[in-house]
Scaffold this motif. Structure first.
Motif, PDB file in Angstrom:
ATOM      1  N   PRO A  12       0.838  -1.199   0.000  1.00  0.00           N
ATOM      2  CA  PRO A  12       0.000   0.000   0.000  1.00  0.00           C
ATOM      3  C   PRO A  12       0.875   1.251   0.000  1.00  0.00           C
ATOM      4  O   PRO A  12       1.969   1.268   0.556  1.00  0.00           O
ATOM      5  N   ALA A  13       0.365   2.313  -0.601  1.00  0.00           N
ATOM      6  CA  ALA A  13       1.122   3.560  -0.711  1.00  0.00           C
ATOM      7  C   ALA A  13       1.279   4.210   0.656  1.00  0.00           C
ATOM      8  O   ALA A  13       0.391   4.166   1.489  1.00  0.00           O
ATOM      9  N   VAL A  14       2.426   4.799   0.901  1.00  0.00           N
ATOM     10  CA  VAL A  14       2.680   5.568   2.113  1.00  0.00           C
ATOM     11  C   VAL A  14       2.491   7.031   1.747  1.00  0.00           C
ATOM     12  O   VAL A  14       3.201   7.568   0.911  1.00  0.00           O
TER      13      VAL A  14
END
Length: 125
Positions: A12-14
């Motif tokens: 998942p994107a940070v």
């Protein structure tokens, strides 16, 4: 033996906090200010309002009563109390008699005195 590469995993994107940047630009503008003067003459009239607070007083007598029945009360279920019964008291027959453990005035479940398996002569567990 030939091993095929594993497919890449996508995490998942940070998302990081937004970085704010501010740029200031300046420009000089001349604003003319005119301050006119006007005089007003005011005549004051004052009304004085006088207030009074008359007070009255009264007395109240409060009477209460309570009825207390001090007669004999029957024992409460589960209570253990060595009340005075036949065979107890001063004189002939003094000591532990048939009245020991008779009706008392205790609270249900409370124990006063010595109960079963208690006392100076009990040595068992």
């Amino acid at each position: 033996m030939y091993c095929r590469p594993r497919p890449s995993q996508v995490m998942p994107a940070v998302v990081h906090p937004t970085k704010c940047c501010v740029t200031h630009s300046f420009q000089n503008i001349v604003v003319p200010h005119i301050h006119p003067t006007h005089h007003t003459h005011v005549n004051h009239i004052n009304y004085e309002n006088q207030h009074s607070y008359p007070q009255t007083q009264s007395n109240v007598n409060q009477v209460t009563q309570s009825n207390v029945n001090m007669g004999p009360r029957p024992g409460v279920a589960g209570a253990y109390s060595p009340g005075m019964g036949p065979g107890m008291g001063m004189g002939p027959g003094m000591g532990m008699g048939p009245g020991y453990g008779g009706p008392g005035t205790g609270v249900a479940g409370a124990s006063t005195g010595m109960g079963p398996k208690q006392g100076p002569s009990f040595s068992g567990r």
